[in-house]
Design an enzyme around this catalytic site. Sequence first.
Site, PDB file in Angstrom:
ATOM      1  NE  ARG A  17      -3.512   2.210   2.828  1.00 36.28           N
ATOM      2  CZ  ARG A  17      -3.299   3.152   3.865  1.00 36.28           C
ATOM      3  NH1 ARG A  17      -2.372   3.084   4.509  1.00 36.28           N
ATOM      4  NH2 ARG A  17      -4.158   4.124   4.020  1.00 36.28           N
ATOM      5  CG  HIS A  71      -1.055   8.903   3.537  1.00 32.70           C
ATOM      6  ND1 HIS A  71      -1.191   7.599   3.688  1.00 32.70           N
ATOM      7  CD2 HIS A  71      -0.915   9.610   4.542  1.00 32.70           C
ATOM      8  CE1 HIS A  71      -1.021   7.591   4.984  1.00 32.70           C
ATOM      9  NE2 HIS A  71      -0.636   8.411   5.698  1.00 32.70           N
ATOM     10  CD  GLU A  89      -5.019   7.726   9.798  1.00 37.57           C
ATOM     11  OE1 GLU A  89      -4.172   8.813  10.017  1.00 37.57           O
ATOM     12  OE2 GLU A  89      -4.813   6.579  10.200  1.00 37.57           O
ATOM     13  CG  ASN A 111      -5.151   3.514   8.725  1.00 32.89           C
ATOM     14  OD1 ASN A 111      -5.213   2.427   7.701  1.00 32.89           O
ATOM     15  ND2 ASN A 111      -4.605   4.661   8.069  1.00 32.89           N
ATOM     16  CE1 TYR A 116       0.081   3.008  13.506  1.00 31.41           C
ATOM     17  CE2 TYR A 116      -1.947   3.884  12.633  1.00 31.41           C
ATOM     18  CZ  TYR A 116      -0.657   3.578  12.385  1.00 31.41           C
ATOM     19  OH  TYR A 116      -0.181   3.361  11.180  1.00 31.41           O
ATOM     20  CD  GLU A 134      -1.463   4.068   7.949  1.00 30.52           C
ATOM     21  OE1 GLU A 134      -1.450   4.616   9.289  1.00 30.52           O
ATOM     22  OE2 GLU A 134      -1.781   5.026   7.116  1.00 30.52           O
TER      23      GLU A 134
HETATM   24  C1  GBH Z   1      -1.377   7.160  10.443  1.00 33.65           C
HETATM   25  O1  GBH Z   1      -1.997   8.574  11.338  1.00 33.65           O
HETATM   26  C2  GBH Z   1      -1.019   7.677   9.361  1.00 33.65           C
HETATM   27  O2  GBH Z   1      -1.881   7.497   8.325  1.00 33.65           O
HETATM   28  C3  GBH Z   1       0.254   7.379   9.124  1.00 33.65           C
HETATM   29  O3  GBH Z   1       0.809   8.322   7.870  1.00 33.65           O
HETATM   30  C4  GBH Z   1       1.366   7.903  10.079  1.00 33.65           C
HETATM   31  O4  GBH Z   1       2.800   7.625  10.052  1.00 33.65           O
HETATM   32  C5  GBH Z   1       0.943   6.682  11.316  1.00 33.65           C
HETATM   33  O5  GBH Z   1      -0.604   6.801  11.492  1.00 33.65           O
HETATM   34  C6  GBH Z   1       1.321   6.809  12.520  1.00 33.65           C
HETATM   35  O6  GBH Z   1       1.183   7.924  13.414  1.00 33.65           O
HETATM   36  O7  GBH Z   1      -5.645  12.986  17.662  1.00 33.65           O
HETATM   37  O8  GBH Z   1      -6.363  12.967  20.056  1.00 33.65           O
HETATM   38  O9  GBH Z   1      -7.276  11.334  18.570  1.00 33.65           O
HETATM   39  C7  GBH Z   1      -2.501   8.027  12.621  1.00 33.65           C
HETATM   40  C8  GBH Z   1      -2.950   9.346  13.173  1.00 33.65           C
HETATM   41  C9  GBH Z   1      -2.793   8.903  15.778  1.00 33.65           C
HETATM   42  C10 GBH Z   1      -4.650  10.081  14.775  1.00 33.65           C
HETATM   43  C11 GBH Z   1      -3.501   8.751  16.916  1.00 33.65           C
HETATM   44  C12 GBH Z   1      -5.163  10.100  16.148  1.00 33.65           C
HETATM   45  C13 GBH Z   1      -4.997   9.790  18.375  1.00 33.65           C
HETATM   46  C14 GBH Z   1      -5.074  10.957  19.316  1.00 33.65           C
HETATM   47  N1  GBH Z   1      -3.625   8.985  14.638  1.00 33.65           N
HETATM   48  N2  GBH Z   1      -4.533   9.720  17.215  1.00 33.65           N
HETATM   49  S1  GBH Z   1      -6.184  11.967  18.876  1.00 33.65           S
END
Ligand code: GBH
Length: 464
Positions: A83, A127, A172, A301, A303, A367
């Site tokens: 991707r 992106h 996103e 995605n 995390y 992701e």
């Molecule tokens: C992704 O974003 C991206 O697509 C990627 O490019 C990036 O490198 C990767 O993750 C790692 O960061 O904003 O208070 O809800 C993830 C972005 C991270 C947004 C966690 C929401 C939670 C805190 N997300 N974040 S809040």
Amino acid sequence: DARTDTTTALRFPEGFRWGTATAAYQIEGAAAEGGRTPSIWDTFSRTPGKVRNGDTGDIAADHYHRVDEDVALMRRLGVTDYRFSIAWPRVQPTGRGPAVRQGLDFYRRLVDRLLDAGIRPVATLYHWDLPQELEDAGGWPHRETAYRFAEYAGIMADALGDRVATWTTLNEPWCSAFLGYGNGVHAPGRTSALASLRAAHHLNLAHGLGARTLRGALPGSAEVSLTLNLHAVRAFSEAPEDVDAARRIDAVGNRIFLDPVFHGRLPEDLVRDTASVTDWSFVADGDLATAAAPIDSLGINYYAPSVAAAGTSESPSPWAGAERHVRFEPLPGPRTAMDWPVDADGLHELLIRLRDELPNTPLVITENGAAYDDYADPSGHVKDPERVAYLHAHLAAVHRALADGADVRGYFLWSLLDNFEWAYGYGKRFGIVHVDFATQRRTLKDSARWYADVIARGGLPEEA
Ligand code: GBH
């Protein structure tokens, strides 16, 4: 024999897609080559104080010049899918008018190398690197940007449609709208609740117009998708105020995209919650039906989850006013180098919710991964045991969701390479391949070897 291999206790379905993911601005570099003009991220990263250490994507992982090497790395890992994203300002520098041949040629070459290596290309159109000229004309809060996006989608479908079968419109949109225009942590760095809600709507519209354009230009077998960073939000307690806080975040974090895209409507509670910001009169007749253009799968995605409680949180916030009613409670337990909690159950919960709410929509994890401070041992081996543990736990959660009936078709590990981690610059490393940014030397981390083994077996052991 696979069936007698008891060390692969958690086996994935035949045909499961095992991938890695990257994004153009985070890896390509060559910011001023081949006719590329600045995107909002070039402007933002050059603005003092916006990105840690003053880092920019000017060189990044120099992927623009290292396509052969990077595809060879993926062949070594045995991934079935890759991707990547297309840099809009590389192919249509002003966001309007004809395409630049050199830009198209770069992506044609990448795709041809992938196909030669037997790897399925999965292209994301957006992106986060909006051509700066489109931001100067109003950016995502401005309706016209959605139509420009659809035109760009058509250019790319014409250029690559004969060899790319899997397409994602946006990555996103929550981040584009709320980090870009709400709290200003991402490009273009604006801080307006109204602008962020307008941006969210125009991103939904862009997605729908783009999906329709792709569908019209691509063969019938092509797959059209959208990737969301759905917020796995839990209420701090069963108290009604805490449950209501979680509802507000779910509305402005998740349903603001899910409802238009899958049901052609805006969440009523979101409209109520944001009444002091806007009456949503920028939503024109037919927009929501356009946003609901049928798609073939949903990319997710994931995390970390979050926990919402009644209270207030800091401003400027990305939450378009919800922060006046919500405070976020830290989760106990281990954290990654991003200070994000490690909680694989949140991924399982999210997949089960989507199984129930979108019963006919195939799901793809587009992701998942973690930043850690890796270290090299004296022999040059890059050790990243925490990343292996994180990946194991999250893949096990996907396996559990599959067993519970979630229709998950694939998993893309973020990320293939250490790269430009947006506002954190090069300080945070998400790669399973280590990049020495001084020499651009690539070294497989232990996690890369572990992932290659998982792919080769088609599954993982019970324990990491
Ligand atoms: C992704 O974003 C991206 O697509 C990627 O490019 C990036 O490198 C990767 O993750 C790692 O960061 O904003 O208070 O809800 C993830 C972005 C991270 C947004 C966690 C929401 C939670 C805190 N997300 N974040 S809040």
